[in-house]
Scaffold this active site. Structure first.
Site, PDB file in Angstrom:
ATOM      1  CB  SER A 143      -0.863   0.024   1.262  1.00 39.03           C
ATOM      2  OG  SER A 143      -1.428   1.313   1.452  1.00 39.03           O
ATOM      3  CE1 TYR A 156      -3.661  -2.006   5.346  1.00 40.13           C
ATOM      4  CE2 TYR A 156      -2.725   0.085   4.659  1.00 40.13           C
ATOM      5  CZ  TYR A 156      -3.443  -1.057   4.359  1.00 40.13           C
ATOM      6  OH  TYR A 156      -3.933  -1.237   3.089  1.00 40.13           O
TER       7      TYR A 156
HETATM    8  N1  LIG Z   1      -8.850  -0.263  -0.802  1.00 43.03           N
HETATM    9  C1  LIG Z   1      -7.746   0.460  -0.778  1.00 43.03           C
HETATM   10  O1  LIG Z   1      -7.768   1.695  -0.940  1.00 43.03           O
HETATM   11  C2  LIG Z   1      -6.401  -0.188  -0.583  1.00 43.03           C
HETATM   12  C3  LIG Z   1      -5.275   0.624  -0.693  1.00 43.03           C
HETATM   13  C4  LIG Z   1      -4.022   0.047  -0.525  1.00 43.03           C
HETATM   14  C5  LIG Z   1      -3.908  -1.310  -0.269  1.00 43.03           C
HETATM   15  N2  LIG Z   1      -5.028  -2.068  -0.163  1.00 43.03           N
HETATM   16  C6  LIG Z   1      -4.836  -3.490   0.124  1.00 43.03           C
HETATM   17  O2  LIG Z   1      -5.497  -4.272  -0.848  1.00 43.03           O
HETATM   18  C7  LIG Z   1      -5.896  -5.520  -0.262  1.00 43.03           C
HETATM   19  C8  LIG Z   1      -7.375  -5.734  -0.517  1.00 43.03           C
HETATM   20  O3  LIG Z   1      -8.111  -4.712   0.136  1.00 43.03           O
HETATM   21  P1  LIG Z   1      -9.615  -4.328  -0.192  1.00 43.03           P
HETATM   22  O4  LIG Z   1      -9.694  -2.861  -0.234  1.00 43.03           O
HETATM   23  O5  LIG Z   1     -10.125  -5.144  -1.340  1.00 43.03           O
HETATM   24  O6  LIG Z   1     -10.293  -4.776   1.179  1.00 43.03           O
HETATM   25  P2  LIG Z   1     -11.549  -5.682   1.517  1.00 43.03           P
HETATM   26  O7  LIG Z   1     -11.785  -5.514   2.964  1.00 43.03           O
HETATM   27  O8  LIG Z   1     -12.679  -5.399   0.566  1.00 43.03           O
HETATM   28  O9  LIG Z   1     -11.015  -7.169   1.203  1.00 43.03           O
HETATM   29  C9  LIG Z   1     -10.061  -7.811   2.006  1.00 43.03           C
HETATM   30  C10 LIG Z   1     -10.397  -9.295   2.037  1.00 43.03           C
HETATM   31  O10 LIG Z   1      -9.427  -9.967   2.845  1.00 43.03           O
HETATM   32  C11 LIG Z   1     -10.102 -10.941   3.624  1.00 43.03           C
HETATM   33  N3  LIG Z   1      -9.341 -11.298   4.835  1.00 43.03           N
HETATM   34  C12 LIG Z   1      -9.116 -10.531   5.924  1.00 43.03           C
HETATM   35  N4  LIG Z   1      -8.405 -11.212   6.832  1.00 43.03           N
HETATM   36  C13 LIG Z   1      -8.175 -12.446   6.309  1.00 43.03           C
HETATM   37  C14 LIG Z   1      -7.498 -13.603   6.773  1.00 43.03           C
HETATM   38  N5  LIG Z   1      -6.892 -13.638   7.991  1.00 43.03           N
HETATM   39  N6  LIG Z   1      -7.449 -14.697   5.965  1.00 43.03           N
HETATM   40  C15 LIG Z   1      -8.052 -14.680   4.752  1.00 43.03           C
HETATM   41  N7  LIG Z   1      -8.713 -13.611   4.269  1.00 43.03           N
HETATM   42  C16 LIG Z   1      -8.776 -12.508   5.030  1.00 43.03           C
HETATM   43  C17 LIG Z   1     -11.429 -10.276   3.960  1.00 43.03           C
HETATM   44  O11 LIG Z   1     -12.393 -11.206   4.402  1.00 43.03           O
HETATM   45  C18 LIG Z   1     -11.774  -9.590   2.650  1.00 43.03           C
HETATM   46  O12 LIG Z   1     -12.527 -10.409   1.792  1.00 43.03           O
HETATM   47  C19 LIG Z   1      -5.518  -5.435   1.222  1.00 43.03           C
HETATM   48  O13 LIG Z   1      -4.262  -6.049   1.429  1.00 43.03           O
HETATM   49  C20 LIG Z   1      -5.411  -3.941   1.455  1.00 43.03           C
HETATM   50  O14 LIG Z   1      -4.571  -3.653   2.536  1.00 43.03           O
HETATM   51  C21 LIG Z   1      -6.270  -1.544  -0.315  1.00 43.03           C
END
Ligand SMILES: NC(=O)c1ccc[n+]([C@@H]2O[C@H](COP(=O)([O-])OP(=O)(O)OC[C@H]3O[C@@H](n4cnc5c(N)ncnc54)[C@H](O)[C@@H]3O)[C@@H](O)[C@H]2O)c1
Length: 248
Positions: A143, A156
């Site tokens: 991220s 984070y």
């Molecule tokens: N949305 C953003 O702006 C953003 C920005 C930078 C990085 N990210 C990263 O992208 C990735 C996806 O994020 P997102 O926005 O789609 O979030 P989201 O919350 O929609 O999806 C995350 C998924 O991970 C699953 N999860 C959580 N803990 C888990 C575990 N212990 N074992 C298995 N699955 C697990 C959740 O159930 C969920 O389905 C993450 O790593 C997040 O940190 C997101």
């Protein structure tokens, strides 16, 4: 290069039941891949796999990425169901935001466990299989928070910076065996994770984005496809920022 970019490849995507992970899986299936989704709750991950076309193209496996045994089961499902493991996307994630004064040790550990240990377990297990099979690609979800550090995210930001370090170290260990490992650093992407943010924080983040809008999950998925496929055949240990120009 002609034809689908992931024709007959098998990909595993953690956190694949929704958001960025689901968009990646969808994009991969569109390029000819079979996918195995790993996510924490059984029902959403099963529904997501159905939505992608059911058992001949997608399987959903309930896993906790912090458990080595679960991660092994996930990868074993890919091999048993579809015959190979070609692409691994370590994407599962959570947030437990609080300033350092208020953050509990439990909140720190939880975030480090899911992101950093989860990515390490997934990278290690996938690389072990791939090196024996002549190669593969691993995409790890960092991220922009890991590049610059955000207030309220000491857990984070540390985890997401750690993912970059572990990916570079691992990339050096396995490059000779045909395994490439790269990271993506998304900026503000519209998913359940960011829609839970207070409006004030969302607006403040928006004001930092030169392109003037949040990204969509599909815009991370296309970069994941690039890194997973032969389009990026001479890249390993890199970090791709997908942020609309934010914090460049
Ligand atoms: N949305 C953003 O702006 C953003 C920005 C930078 C990085 N990210 C990263 O992208 C990735 C996806 O994020 P997102 O926005 O789609 O979030 P989201 O919350 O929609 O999806 C995350 C998924 O991970 C699953 N999860 C959580 N803990 C888990 C575990 N212990 N074992 C298995 N699955 C697990 C959740 O159930 C969920 O389905 C993450 O790593 C997040 O940190 C997101």
């Amino acid at each position: 290069m002609t034809g689908p970019l992931l024709d007959a490849k098998t990909a595993v995507v953690t956190g694949g039941a929704q958001g960025i992970g689901f968009a990646i899986a969808q994009r991969f299936v569109g390029e000819g891949a079979r996918v195995v989704l790993g996510d924490i709750d059984p029902d959403p991950v099963a529904r997501a796999a159905d939505q992608l076309g059911g058992p001949h193209v997608a399987m959903g496996v309930p896993v906790d990425v912090t458990s080595a045994a679960d991660v092994d089961t996930l990868l074993r499902t890919a091999i048993d169901s579809f015959g190979s493991l070609d692409v691994m996307v370590n994407n599962a994630g959570i947030t437990r935001d609080a300033t350092m004064r208020k953050m509990t040790e439990e909140q720190f550990d939880e975030v480090l466990d899911v992101h950093l240990k989860g990515t390490w377990l997934g990278t290690r297990a996938a690389a072990t299989i791939m090196r024996e099979n002549g190669g593969g690609t691993i995409v790890n979800m960092s991220s922009i928070s890991g590049k610059v550090g955000f207030v309220g995210q000491t857990n984070y930001s540390a985890a997401k910076a750690g993912i970059v370090g572990l990916s570079k170290a691992a990339a050096k260990e396995v490059a000779h065996a045909g395994v490439r490992i790269n990271c993506i650093q998304p900026g503000l992407i519209r998913t359940a994770m960011t829609e839970a943010m207070p409006e004030r924080i969302w607006d403040q983040k928006m004001s930092e984005i030169p392109m003037g809008r949040a990204g969509e999950p599909g815009e991370i998925a296309s970069v994941a496809l690039f890194l997973a496929s032969e389009l990026s055949s001479y890249m390993t240990g890199t970090v791709m920022e997908v942020t609309g120009g934010r914090l460049m």
